[in-house]
Design a protein around this motif. Structure first.
Motif, short mmCIF file in Angstrom:
data_model
loop_
_atom_site.label_atom_id
_atom_site.label_comp_id
_atom_site.label_asym_id
_atom_site.label_seq_id
_atom_site.Cartn_x
_atom_site.Cartn_y
_atom_site.Cartn_z
N ILE A 104 6.62 5.38 -0.55
CA ILE A 104 6.96 6.65 0.12
C ILE A 104 6.16 7.80 -0.48
CG2 ILE A 104 8.81 8.29 0.63
CD1 ILE A 104 10.77 5.90 0.50
N HIS A 107 3.28 10.29 1.07
CA HIS A 107 3.39 11.74 0.95
C HIS A 107 2.13 12.35 0.33
CE1 HIS A 107 5.32 15.61 0.67
NE2 HIS A 107 5.35 15.60 -0.65
N TYR A 115 23.58 7.96 -1.65
CA TYR A 115 23.15 7.16 -0.51
C TYR A 115 24.14 6.02 -0.36
CZ TYR A 115 21.35 3.71 -3.84
OH TYR A 115 21.25 2.77 -4.85
N LEU A 143 17.84 6.27 10.25
CA LEU A 143 18.06 7.07 9.05
C LEU A 143 18.90 8.30 9.38
CD1 LEU A 143 17.25 7.83 6.05
CD2 LEU A 143 15.37 9.13 7.09
N TRP A 158 15.72 1.07 0.48
CA TRP A 158 14.91 2.10 1.12
C TRP A 158 15.61 3.46 1.04
CZ3 TRP A 158 10.03 2.24 1.94
CH2 TRP A 158 9.29 1.12 2.34
N TYR A 170 14.05 6.67 -0.76
CA TYR A 170 13.82 7.90 0.00
C TYR A 170 14.54 9.09 -0.64
CZ TYR A 170 14.16 11.42 3.62
OH TYR A 170 14.13 12.64 4.29
N THR A 174 12.62 12.58 -2.08
CA THR A 174 12.80 13.95 -1.60
C THR A 174 12.66 14.97 -2.73
OG1 THR A 174 15.23 13.85 -1.89
CG2 THR A 174 14.33 13.21 0.27
N ALA A 231 9.03 14.58 -0.25
CA ALA A 231 8.80 13.58 0.79
C ALA A 231 9.71 13.84 1.99
CB ALA A 231 9.02 12.18 0.24
N PRO A 261 11.14 12.35 6.12
CA PRO A 261 11.42 11.12 6.86
C PRO A 261 10.16 10.47 7.43
CG PRO A 261 13.07 12.77 7.37
CD PRO A 261 12.03 13.46 6.54
N ASN A 311 7.30 10.31 6.02
CA ASN A 311 6.70 9.54 4.93
C ASN A 311 7.41 8.20 4.77
OD1 ASN A 311 6.53 12.63 3.07
ND2 ASN A 311 4.91 11.72 4.33
N LEU A 312 8.74 8.21 4.91
CA LEU A 312 9.51 6.97 4.84
C LEU A 312 9.11 6.04 5.99
CD1 LEU A 312 11.83 5.05 4.06
CD2 LEU A 312 13.39 6.56 5.30
#
Length: 506
Positions: free
Chosen positions: A138, A142, A271, A295, A315, A319, A323, A327, A329, A331-332
């Motif tokens: 990721i 970025h 998360y 997401l 993931w 992610y 951030t 970074a 979404p 980029n993810l």
């Protein structure tokens, strides 16, 4: 920058000044130090050798060998200096704690690289290596250049080399040297897979972490930590080390996250897949060729080549950490679309056989259960399994994993997996003790190659064979020997012997 990294010598007096309570008992403070060593066999001319107390031997026993190999300074704990006799030209430094000193001296010698290179620590029982790889992907999407130090290998920009030691996180001199290499190569972020051993044994002392990621916690390494509470406390230290301006990424699906949250001064981002969190996923669709999910926040669809629900969680963790560095979404999405499977993690071996063959590093109860559930979701037929457990660690997990195998597979073979100095037959019997009350559909075959062949011969079209425990590894530890071994290459060879010769899918 492709120039080879060569650290500059440091004066002994300057290094001693950076270790609290250190005292130069004998020697010239102007002595140039050219490296920091903890293994007498690898000491080089001009090195500073730290005599660390070990589990079986004290480092002081190896001082003569270190000096014979050229070490010019010996560092030992206060009160042990009298043991060092006739050190010749070697300077003698006393410190209150050898492990603290090893870490502090290493950080000082390499110029405190993490003070100039942002470092992410990833810790937990399972998922550390995968999350490290995904975070790197990721961040690279970025536009940042990354390096990592993991169980599998070390990456400095585009250069990758194998992990040369049997430790997830090596001793402090290797950690600090690797971070200095990353800084020298002009990287933007270093990612460090951070084990409980490393945290308990001060291997990452002197490392300034900006971000900490917690994946999950289940009983492991209790032969070292003693209790689950001590194991948790070791993991918690990473989050205690984060600064107020840092970021703690925590798994809201794991109850141990509460302890990490209570310990940190950093901002917290959570998360989860099953609980309310800052970063979540929905509409998860699994297939043998990859996974898609939506997401949240963002409501964007992510497609990944990685299989398994647990990889969706990885993931999300990656992610959330990314951030911190800005970074997005997008980029993810790009990283997920292009990132190949992590070595040894849910890797398929395909040579035209009518059944699936999956290689995975799962070597804990939690990881094995996830791997078995994932394989089950990908096929219509039976799930067959080969696994063993390593010697010298977590004997309590053996019957637990035997019971898991009995519940989650139609047939399994208990085989060899790094027995080290234990009797592999005795390990197998402890695993079988957990399986026997639940199932008779298993066998014991200590020859791992023969075990794999046995499963391939039993597998029918639509079935799946899971080879668990060895994953990416290329050796089998038997006694003091490191014998060549790799599950994926062995599986390919056995498939060829059985008449399946199509080239394996990368």
């Amino acid at each position: 920058m492709n120039m080879v990294f060569v650290p500059s010598p440091r004066f002994l007096g300057d290094l001693v000044a950076e270790v609290e309570g250190a005292r130069l008992v004998h020697g010239d403070p102007g002595t140039p130090v050219r490296g920091v060593a903890f293994d007498s066999r690898r000491a080089k001319p001009g090195d500073l050798f730290v005599a660390v107390p070990g589990f079986n031997h004290h480092g002081l026993e190896f001082v003569p060998e270190a000096i014979a190999n050229g070490a010019s300074v010996v560092v030992s704990e206060t009160g042990f200096g009298a043991v060092i006799q006739d050190t010749g030209a070697a300077a003698d430094v006393h410190v209150p704690g050898a492990r603290h000193a090893l870490a502090d001296l290493s950080a000082a010698f390499y110029g405190h690289p993490s003070s100039r290179l942002p470092v992410v620590g990833v810790t937990g029982t399972d998922g550390k290596t995968s999350t490290t790889h995904l975070l790197s992907a990721i961040l690279e999407a970025h536009g940042l250049r990354t390096g990592w130090l993991t169980t599998v290998n070390t990456r400095i920009g585009s250069h990758i080399r194998p992990n040369a030691v049997d430790q997830t996180t090596p001793e402090a001199p290797i950690v600090q040297c690797t971070l200095a290499e990353m800084l020298h190569a002009g990287l933007d972020v270093g990612i460090l897979e951070t084990s409980s051993h490393a945290l308990a044994l001060e291997r990452v002392r002197g490392t300034h972490f900006q971000v900490g990621v917690f994946t999950n916690l289940s009983p492991e390494h209790l032969n070292f930590h003693g209790t689950f509470e001590a194991y948790l406390a070791a993991k918690r230290r990473l989050f205690e080390m984060l600064p107020p301006g840092g970021l703690a990424v925590l798994n809201a699906d794991d109850p141990s996250s509460a302890a990490m949250a209570a310990a940190t001064r950093a901002r917290i981002v959570t998360y989860a897949l099953d609980h309310s969190a800052d970063v979540t996923a929905s509409h998860i669709r699994l297939s043998p060729n990859g996974t898609t999910f939506k997401l949240h926040p963002g409501e964007l669809t992510v497609e990944t080549q990685l299989v398994g629900r647990f990889n969706v969680s990885n993931w999300l963790a990656a992610y959330a950490a990314a951030t911190y560095f800005g970074a997005t979404p997008d980029n993810l999405i790009l990283a997920a679309r292009t990132k190949p499977p992590v070595p040894g993690r849910m890797n398929l071996v395909s040579q035209g056989q009518p059944f699936a063959v999956v290689v995975d590093f799962a070597h804990t109860p939690q990881a094995l259960e996830k791997a078995l559930d994932t394989v089950r979701s990908l096929v219509s037929g039976k799930v067959l399994l080969a696994f063993g457990l390593a010697g010298g660690r977590d004997a309590a997990n053996r019957p637990v994993m035997g019971a898991l195998a009995a519940r989650k597979s139609e047939f399994f073979v208990i085989t060899m997996d790094d027995p080290a100095h234990e009797d592999p037959g005795a390990i197998a019997q402890e695993i079988a003790a957990g399986a026997s009350p639940l199932s008779e559909h298993f066998a014991v075959e200590l020859d791992r190659r023969a075990a794999i062949r046995l499963l391939f011969e039993r597998a029918m079209p639509g079935d799946a064979v899971l080879l668990a425990g060895k994953g990416h590894e290329h050796r089998m530890l038997v006694g003091d020997e490191r014998l060549p071994w790799n599950d994926a290459s062995t599986a390919a060879e056995v498939l060829a012997e059985l008449g399946f010769t199509m080239q394996a899918v990368p």
